[in-house]
Design a protein around this motif. Structure first.
Motif, PDB file in Angstrom:
ATOM      1  N   THR A  49       0.836  -1.195   0.000  1.00  0.00           N
ATOM      2  CA  THR A  49       0.000   0.000   0.000  1.00  0.00           C
ATOM      3  C   THR A  49       0.876   1.253   0.000  1.00  0.00           C
ATOM      4  OG1 THR A  49      -1.873  -1.076   1.071  1.00  0.00           O
ATOM      5  CG2 THR A  49      -1.716   1.310   1.321  1.00  0.00           C
ATOM      6  N   ALA A  50       1.886   1.287   0.852  1.00  0.00           N
ATOM      7  CA  ALA A  50       2.784   2.443   0.912  1.00  0.00           C
ATOM      8  C   ALA A  50       3.476   2.675  -0.429  1.00  0.00           C
ATOM      9  CB  ALA A  50       3.811   2.241   2.019  1.00  0.00           C
ATOM     10  N   SER A  51       3.948   1.619  -1.058  1.00  0.00           N
ATOM     11  CA  SER A  51       4.596   1.737  -2.371  1.00  0.00           C
ATOM     12  C   SER A  51       3.603   2.198  -3.429  1.00  0.00           C
ATOM     13  CB  SER A  51       5.215   0.402  -2.784  1.00  0.00           C
ATOM     14  OG  SER A  51       6.272   0.062  -1.921  1.00  0.00           O
ATOM     15  N   PHE A  52       2.390   1.667  -3.373  1.00  0.00           N
ATOM     16  CA  PHE A  52       1.344   2.074  -4.309  1.00  0.00           C
ATOM     17  C   PHE A  52       1.055   3.571  -4.183  1.00  0.00           C
ATOM     18  CE2 PHE A  52      -3.260   2.890  -4.732  1.00  0.00           C
ATOM     19  CZ  PHE A  52      -3.360   2.795  -6.119  1.00  0.00           C
ATOM     20  N   LEU A  53       0.978   4.076  -2.959  1.00  0.00           N
ATOM     21  CA  LEU A  53       0.711   5.502  -2.766  1.00  0.00           C
ATOM     22  C   LEU A  53       1.852   6.356  -3.307  1.00  0.00           C
ATOM     23  CD1 LEU A  53      -0.939   5.527   0.759  1.00  0.00           C
ATOM     24  CD2 LEU A  53      -2.056   5.756  -1.482  1.00  0.00           C
ATOM     25  N   ALA A  54       3.084   5.913  -3.103  1.00  0.00           N
ATOM     26  CA  ALA A  54       4.228   6.638  -3.661  1.00  0.00           C
ATOM     27  C   ALA A  54       4.133   6.675  -5.182  1.00  0.00           C
ATOM     28  CB  ALA A  54       5.534   5.996  -3.208  1.00  0.00           C
ATOM     29  N   ASP A  55       3.812   5.540  -5.780  1.00  0.00           N
ATOM     30  CA  ASP A  55       3.673   5.473  -7.240  1.00  0.00           C
ATOM     31  C   ASP A  55       2.497   6.299  -7.744  1.00  0.00           C
ATOM     32  OD1 ASP A  55       5.843   3.747  -7.280  1.00  0.00           O
ATOM     33  OD2 ASP A  55       4.613   1.932  -7.519  1.00  0.00           O
ATOM     34  N   SER A  56       1.507   6.524  -6.873  1.00  0.00           N
ATOM     35  CA  SER A  56       0.316   7.292  -7.249  1.00  0.00           C
ATOM     36  C   SER A  56       0.493   8.795  -7.061  1.00  0.00           C
ATOM     37  CB  SER A  56      -0.890   6.817  -6.430  1.00  0.00           C
ATOM     38  OG  SER A  56      -1.183   5.471  -6.733  1.00  0.00           O
ATOM     39  N   GLY A  57       1.655   9.205  -6.590  1.00  0.00           N
ATOM     40  CA  GLY A  57       1.948  10.629  -6.465  1.00  0.00           C
ATOM     41  C   GLY A  57       1.660  11.248  -5.110  1.00  0.00           C
ATOM     42  N   ALA A  58       1.414  10.433  -4.103  1.00  0.00           N
ATOM     43  CA  ALA A  58       1.162  10.978  -2.763  1.00  0.00           C
ATOM     44  C   ALA A  58       2.439  11.612  -2.218  1.00  0.00           C
ATOM     45  CB  ALA A  58       0.674   9.884  -1.826  1.00  0.00           C
ATOM     46  N   THR A  59       2.303  12.791  -1.635  1.00  0.00           N
ATOM     47  CA  THR A  59       3.424  13.460  -0.989  1.00  0.00           C
ATOM     48  C   THR A  59       3.252  13.460   0.527  1.00  0.00           C
ATOM     49  OG1 THR A  59       2.330  15.588  -1.288  1.00  0.00           O
ATOM     50  CG2 THR A  59       3.946  14.921  -2.969  1.00  0.00           C
ATOM     51  N   SER A  60       2.037  13.171   0.974  1.00  0.00           N
ATOM     52  CA  SER A  60       1.773  12.992   2.393  1.00  0.00           C
ATOM     53  C   SER A  60       0.664  11.970   2.554  1.00  0.00           C
ATOM     54  CB  SER A  60       1.431  14.311   3.085  1.00  0.00           C
ATOM     55  OG  SER A  60       0.276  14.880   2.538  1.00  0.00           O
ATOM     56  N   ALA A  61       0.633  11.329   3.720  1.00  0.00           N
ATOM     57  CA  ALA A  61      -0.368  10.301   3.985  1.00  0.00           C
ATOM     58  C   ALA A  61      -0.839  10.428   5.423  1.00  0.00           C
ATOM     59  CB  ALA A  61       0.204   8.908   3.739  1.00  0.00           C
ATOM     60  N   LEU A  62      -2.138  10.192   5.627  1.00  0.00           N
ATOM     61  CA  LEU A  62      -2.739  10.197   6.947  1.00  0.00           C
ATOM     62  C   LEU A  62      -3.073   8.768   7.324  1.00  0.00           C
ATOM     63  CD1 LEU A  62      -2.969  13.129   5.990  1.00  0.00           C
ATOM     64  CD2 LEU A  62      -5.256  13.197   6.952  1.00  0.00           C
ATOM     65  N   TYR A  63      -3.139   8.490   8.620  1.00  0.00           N
ATOM     66  CA  TYR A  63      -3.472   7.139   9.058  1.00  0.00           C
ATOM     67  C   TYR A  63      -4.062   7.167  10.456  1.00  0.00           C
ATOM     68  CZ  TYR A  63       0.398   7.027  12.338  1.00  0.00           C
ATOM     69  OH  TYR A  63       1.218   7.292  13.399  1.00  0.00           O
ATOM     70  N   GLY A  64      -4.736   6.079  10.807  1.00  0.00           N
ATOM     71  CA  GLY A  64      -5.197   5.843  12.167  1.00  0.00           C
ATOM     72  C   GLY A  64      -4.324   4.780  12.816  1.00  0.00           C
ATOM     73  N   PHE A  65      -4.186   3.643  12.139  1.00  0.00           N
ATOM     74  CA  PHE A  65      -3.315   2.554  12.586  1.00  0.00           C
ATOM     75  C   PHE A  65      -2.319   2.275  11.469  1.00  0.00           C
ATOM     76  CE2 PHE A  65      -7.107   1.852  15.144  1.00  0.00           C
ATOM     77  CZ  PHE A  65      -6.562   1.622  16.392  1.00  0.00           C
ATOM     78  N   LEU A  66      -1.042   2.144  11.837  1.00  0.00           N
ATOM     79  CA  LEU A  66       0.016   1.952  10.846  1.00  0.00           C
ATOM     80  C   LEU A  66       1.168   1.220  11.510  1.00  0.00           C
ATOM     81  CD1 LEU A  66       1.071   2.758   7.950  1.00  0.00           C
ATOM     82  CD2 LEU A  66       2.114   4.739   9.063  1.00  0.00           C
ATOM     83  N   GLY A  67       1.737   0.243  10.801  1.00  0.00           N
ATOM     84  CA  GLY A  67       2.887  -0.499  11.301  1.00  0.00           C
ATOM     85  C   GLY A  67       4.198   0.117  10.860  1.00  0.00           C
ATOM     86  N   ASP A  68       5.285  -0.405  11.438  1.00  0.00           N
ATOM     87  CA  ASP A  68       6.637   0.085  11.143  1.00  0.00           C
ATOM     88  C   ASP A  68       7.004  -0.027   9.667  1.00  0.00           C
ATOM     89  OD1 ASP A  68       8.209  -1.247  14.147  1.00  0.00           O
ATOM     90  OD2 ASP A  68       7.187   0.655  13.820  1.00  0.00           O
ATOM     91  N   GLY A  69       6.712  -1.185   9.068  1.00  0.00           N
ATOM     92  CA  GLY A  69       7.129  -1.430   7.683  1.00  0.00           C
ATOM     93  C   GLY A  69       6.590  -0.401   6.710  1.00  0.00           C
ATOM     94  N   PRO A  70       5.271  -0.212   6.643  1.00  0.00           N
ATOM     95  CA  PRO A  70       4.739   0.786   5.726  1.00  0.00           C
ATOM     96  C   PRO A  70       5.237   2.196   6.041  1.00  0.00           C
ATOM     97  CG  PRO A  70       2.981  -0.620   6.547  1.00  0.00           C
ATOM     98  CD  PRO A  70       4.221  -0.974   7.305  1.00  0.00           C
ATOM     99  N   PHE A  71       5.368   2.493   7.330  1.00  0.00           N
ATOM    100  CA  PHE A  71       5.874   3.813   7.719  1.00  0.00           C
ATOM    101  C   PHE A  71       7.253   4.056   7.120  1.00  0.00           C
ATOM    102  CE2 PHE A  71       8.641   6.166  10.657  1.00  0.00           C
ATOM    103  CZ  PHE A  71       8.069   7.415  10.543  1.00  0.00           C
TER     104      PHE A  71
END
Length: 131
Positions: A49-71
């Motif tokens: 998911t994190a890689s997909f968002l980077a490829d989709s042009g996200a420059t910032s991301a919000l979250y409620g629950f997030l693990g170390d790996g995606p972070f």
């Protein structure tokens, strides 16, 4: 673009708590507040998911629950990460909160205070090595 995990593919959707399991993300242009809902091609895996968002042009991301790996993937990709809190809210409200600059930016220095994968075990289950 600001990436916000959301429950459905409609504009009247709510934010969702789990980052990697979000079926959809709203990509929001911070200048116009216009959002586009996209299907999460990495759904079920936070790192993908994190890689997909980077490829989709996200420059910032919000979250409620997030693990170390995606972070750590997002940090390496240059995406700024912000803790939205553990309660869901309407997409419109999440956009307003994101643009208010009142969210806590999560960095490697404060990540241990704000990262929580939201799993029953309380540990990341993505299979990452956190390198």
């Amino acid at each position: 673009m600001i990436a916000i995990p959301v429950e459905t593919d409609t504009q009247d959707t709510m934010s969702t708590k789990l980052f990697g399991n979000a079926k959809f993300f709203a990509l929001v242009d911070p200048l116009t507040k216009k959002s586009t809902i996209i299907s999460n091609e990495g759904c079920g895996n936070g790192i993908k998911t994190a890689s997909f968002l980077a490829d989709s042009g996200a420059t910032s991301a919000l979250y409620g629950f997030l693990g170390d790996g995606p972070f750590h993937v997002m940090v390496r990709e240059g995406i700024s990460v912000y803790w939205l809190g553990k309660e869901t809210m309407s997409l419109d409200r999440a956009i307003d909160v994101a643009l208010s600059e009142s969210l806590i930016r999560v960095t490697p220095e404060n990540a241990s205070d704000y990262l929580d994968p939201g799993t029953n075990a309380g540990a990341c289950e993505c299979g990452c090595t956190h390198d």
